[in-house]
Design a protein around this motif. Structure first.
Motif, PDB file in Angstrom:
ATOM      1  N   HIS B 174      89.651 -51.185 136.135  1.00  0.00           N
ATOM      2  CA  HIS B 174      91.031 -51.305 135.667  1.00  0.00           C
ATOM      3  C   HIS B 174      91.831 -52.144 136.665  1.00  0.00           C
ATOM      4  O   HIS B 174      91.887 -51.826 137.840  1.00  0.00           O
ATOM      5  CB  HIS B 174      91.663 -49.913 135.537  1.00  0.00           C
ATOM      6  N   PRO B 175      92.448 -53.243 136.208  1.00  0.00           N
ATOM      7  CA  PRO B 175      93.095 -54.169 137.150  1.00  0.00           C
ATOM      8  C   PRO B 175      94.227 -53.517 137.942  1.00  0.00           C
ATOM      9  O   PRO B 175      94.944 -52.665 137.425  1.00  0.00           O
ATOM     10  CB  PRO B 175      93.639 -55.273 136.239  1.00  0.00           C
ATOM     11  N   GLY B 180     102.008 -55.751 145.798  1.00  0.00           N
ATOM     12  CA  GLY B 180     103.069 -56.335 144.982  1.00  0.00           C
ATOM     13  C   GLY B 180     102.890 -57.805 144.693  1.00  0.00           C
ATOM     14  O   GLY B 180     103.820 -58.470 144.239  1.00  0.00           O
ATOM     15  N   ARG B 181     101.706 -58.360 144.945  1.00  0.00           N
ATOM     16  CA  ARG B 181     101.546 -59.793 144.779  1.00  0.00           C
ATOM     17  C   ARG B 181     100.353 -60.187 143.894  1.00  0.00           C
ATOM     18  O   ARG B 181     100.543 -60.775 142.846  1.00  0.00           O
ATOM     19  CB  ARG B 181     101.428 -60.457 146.163  1.00  0.00           C
ATOM     20  N   TYR B 182      99.141 -59.884 144.325  1.00  0.00           N
ATOM     21  CA  TYR B 182      97.970 -60.366 143.597  1.00  0.00           C
ATOM     22  C   TYR B 182      97.396 -59.298 142.670  1.00  0.00           C
ATOM     23  O   TYR B 182      97.287 -58.131 143.055  1.00  0.00           O
ATOM     24  CB  TYR B 182      96.860 -60.809 144.563  1.00  0.00           C
ATOM     25  N   VAL B 183      97.047 -59.717 141.461  1.00  0.00           N
ATOM     26  CA  VAL B 183      96.288 -58.833 140.585  1.00  0.00           C
ATOM     27  C   VAL B 183      94.818 -58.973 140.966  1.00  0.00           C
ATOM     28  O   VAL B 183      94.323 -60.077 141.167  1.00  0.00           O
ATOM     29  CB  VAL B 183      96.521 -59.172 139.103  1.00  0.00           C
ATOM     30  N   SER B 225      97.854 -49.545 139.848  1.00  0.00           N
ATOM     31  CA  SER B 225      97.121 -49.856 138.625  1.00  0.00           C
ATOM     32  C   SER B 225      98.106 -50.367 137.576  1.00  0.00           C
ATOM     33  O   SER B 225      99.183 -49.800 137.411  1.00  0.00           O
ATOM     34  CB  SER B 225      96.416 -48.601 138.106  1.00  0.00           C
ATOM     35  N   LEU B 226      97.737 -51.418 136.880  1.00  0.00           N
ATOM     36  CA  LEU B 226      98.656 -52.006 135.896  1.00  0.00           C
ATOM     37  C   LEU B 226      98.827 -51.069 134.703  1.00  0.00           C
ATOM     38  O   LEU B 226      97.888 -50.414 134.270  1.00  0.00           O
ATOM     39  CB  LEU B 226      98.123 -53.351 135.404  1.00  0.00           C
ATOM     40  N   PRO B 232     102.223 -44.930 131.200  1.00  0.00           N
ATOM     41  CA  PRO B 232     101.843 -45.070 132.605  1.00  0.00           C
ATOM     42  C   PRO B 232     100.354 -44.827 132.813  1.00  0.00           C
ATOM     43  O   PRO B 232      99.731 -44.103 132.039  1.00  0.00           O
ATOM     44  CB  PRO B 232     102.684 -44.007 133.311  1.00  0.00           C
ATOM     45  N   PHE B 233      99.844 -45.457 133.856  1.00  0.00           N
ATOM     46  CA  PHE B 233      98.427 -45.282 134.194  1.00  0.00           C
ATOM     47  C   PHE B 233      98.183 -43.832 134.560  1.00  0.00           C
ATOM     48  O   PHE B 233      98.898 -43.246 135.359  1.00  0.00           O
ATOM     49  CB  PHE B 233      98.071 -46.171 135.383  1.00  0.00           C
ATOM     50  N   LYS B 234      97.194 -43.229 133.954  1.00  0.00           N
ATOM     51  CA  LYS B 234      96.802 -41.895 134.404  1.00  0.00           C
ATOM     52  C   LYS B 234      95.299 -41.721 134.233  1.00  0.00           C
ATOM     53  O   LYS B 234      94.670 -42.392 133.411  1.00  0.00           O
ATOM     54  CB  LYS B 234      97.580 -40.808 133.672  1.00  0.00           C
TER      55      LYS B 234
END
Lengths: 269, 281
Positions: B174-175, B180-183, B225-226, B232-234
């Motif tokens: 999971h991406p 706060g910058r790179y995926v 996690s995006l 929301p991611f869970k």
């Protein structure tokens, strides 16, 4: 010959100045576009007509910033009132412009759409690129826009592969208009569709352009499209703009011999 | 070292190669989550078996390190056994199966259940380092998207998951957004493990051998996690308990047994053993 502009006409949105382009692989004297100049005002629809190979798509791609022209300038007045030279902008800003203030409707919907994701995701993509991260809102916006382009919102989760050609074209339009662009560039938006679908789509485009006060540059080889949509029409031949003026004037009273030929060769049913 | 490894440098790779990899690693640590190209070497191992991870490990391992190698959480699967034996032969370092004893952990598809510490380094084996790959297969275009932070397209995939399944459906890989910058692609770890990466005290290094890319997450770096605001991611609970240690808060594997019966057990075998030893007086 340029269109007569009223003195108090609003400031233009787009200015193309003496634009020329020669593809690197082309022969020395073979210019795809030669010395093209045009002005587009807010709320105005301009058609570029001409036969295949006359350079109209190249001109459009130069305006869109997709091809860097060999010479000449494309100037655009941004929403904040600042004039920018599209090709002098850093690539990042140009891309940002093209996905916020501009739209581009491709001739083949498959090129302008993501065919492997749902219709809703297609419409929502530009919004997500702008940082919108609320699924419910994105989906609601997608449904709303599908309705506006007369697609059934029930099909928001369907893949564009399940859509007909006309529906795909509508979806592509929705996908572009969702960020409320100020300038929409269209490359043969109705070519390849059957006649009744074409008519409906043209109707829709005309309605949306008027309602959203869009400016549009429409490339077409179909004079009927120009007549229905465009306030002004430019005629291109062998890379040059040979005639431009109000659409009715150009089509009713063509001055240039090539335009006369073009108008006279329309097959009337 | 014995006769079989005579003539080989410490940790198999020659010193110049190790320096090259370390230089790339320094850059990767300096720009968390950014993929750094490196001159991936042929290793005595097929692509897909951890050639990236093994090169990173070889570049950072020292004589005093204690190495643990895990594959899908387990220390005794083919991949783990072979890589561990390889390093034991070419470096002579001590190896262990205990997470708490290890200073260097090479892993495939899992993060150990025991929280890692500042004294540890974890090396991930990565098959596909590009999180945008499925949406933008052109490497040059994907690099631009990273450079300009055009990550909207990443959410298109998540949108599609919710539209189709009603939830974000990347069970693994999971991406994540790093610092706060790179995926970044977290490698195919279950999304269960994603929260462990967030502000982890240990240095996390990632190596993709075939794709010739390295990246890193320095200690105590934000890893998010995006997701969507309203989705929301869970971590989805698996709804089972480990048949061996009774754990319900670890990642479980479903094991098919003779006669078709199913058994759920901890994927992290070392953690499972620890739990069982705790219970026995």
């Amino acid at each position: 010959m340029t269109a007569p502009l009223e003195a108090d006409e609003a400031e233009p949105l787009l200015r193309v100045h003496d634009l020329s382009h020669r593809f690197p692989s082309a022969a020395e004297e073979h210019w795809a576009v030669r010395g093209a100049s045009l002005v587009l005002h807010p709320g105005e629809v301009v058609a570029i007509v001409g036969e295949s190979g006359s350079g109209k798509s190249t001109l459009l791609n130069c305006v869109a910033g997709r091809i860097a022209p060999s010479a000449g300038q494309v100037q655009y007045r941004r929403a904040d009132g600042r004039w920018v030279d599209v090709h002098a902008l850093p690539e990042r800003e140009r891309r940002e412009l093209s996905r916020t203030e501009w739209g581009f409707v491709e001739q083949h919907a498959a090129e302008g759409l993501r065919m492997n994701v749902s219709a809703g995701a297609n419409v929502g993509e530009r919004l997500m690129a702008l940082g919108r991260r609320h699924y419910g809102e994105l989906r609601a916006t997608a449904c709303e826009w599908m309705e506006r382009v007369e697609l059934d919102p029930m099909r928001v989760d369907d893949s564009p592969r399940a859509f007909s050609g006309g529906m795909r074209q509508r979806l592509q339009i929705a996908r572009n208009l969702v960020t409320r662009p100020r300038l929409v560039l269209m490359d043969e938006p109705t070519t390849g569709l059957d006649v009744s679908v074409q008519a409906k789509l043209l109707d829709l485009i005309r309605l949306l352009v008027a309602r959203l006060h869009l400016s549009a540059l429409v490339v077409t080889h179909d004079l009927g499209v120009a007549r229905l949509l465009a306030h002004r029409t430019l005629v291109m031949r062998q890379g040059r703009i040979v005639e431009q003026g109000l659409t009715d004037r150009v089509l009713e009273d063509p001055q240039h011999p090539y335009t006369q030929l073009l108008v006279s060769s329309v097959v009337a049913p | 070292m014995n006769a079989a490894t005579a003539g080989y440098n410490f940790a198999y790779l020659d010193e110049r190669t190790k320096r090259m990899i370390r230089r790339a690693l320094l850059k990767a640590v300096a720009v968390p989550g950014c993929q750094v190209p490196f001159g991936s070497r042929e290793m005595p191992l097929a692509y897909g078996w951890g050639t990236g991870g093994i090169q990173v490990t070889a570049a950072v391992i020292g004589a005093g390190d204690v190495l643990k190698v895990i594959d899908q959480g387990s220390d005794d699967t083919t991949n783990a056994v072979n890589i561990r034996r390889f390093f034991a032969r070419v470096t002579g370092v001590r190896t262990t199966e205990r997470t708490r004893e290890a200073t260097l952990i090479q892993t495939r598809h899992r993060i150990p259940e025991v929280p890692l510490t500042e004294q540890q380094v974890i090396v991930y084996q990565v098959p596909q380092p590009e999180p945008l790959y499925k949406l933008e297969p052109r490497r040059s275009a994907a690099t631009r998207l990273h450079a300009w932070r055009e990550y909207g397209v990443m959410n298109v995939k998540l949108y599609e998951d919710i539209a189709r399944w009603g939830r974000i459906d990347s069970a693994y890989d999971h991406p994540v957004l790093v610092n706060g910058r790179y995926v970044m692609a977290p490698s195919p770890i279950p999304s269960f493990d994603n929260p462990k990466m967030h502000r982890m005290p240990a240095l996390q290094l990632f190596g993709a051998g075939r794709e010739k890319r390295l990246y890193a997450v320095p200690p105590y770096t934000d890893v998010k996690s995006l997701d969507f605001e309203d989705h929301p991611f869970k971590v989805e609970p698996q709804g089972h308990a480990c048949a061996l240690c009774g754990s319900t808060d670890t990642w479980l594997d479903e094991v098919l047994q003779d006669g078709g019966a199913r058994m759920w057990t901890c994927s992290d075998t070392d953690f499972c053993r620890e739990r069982r030893e705790e219970k026995q007086p």
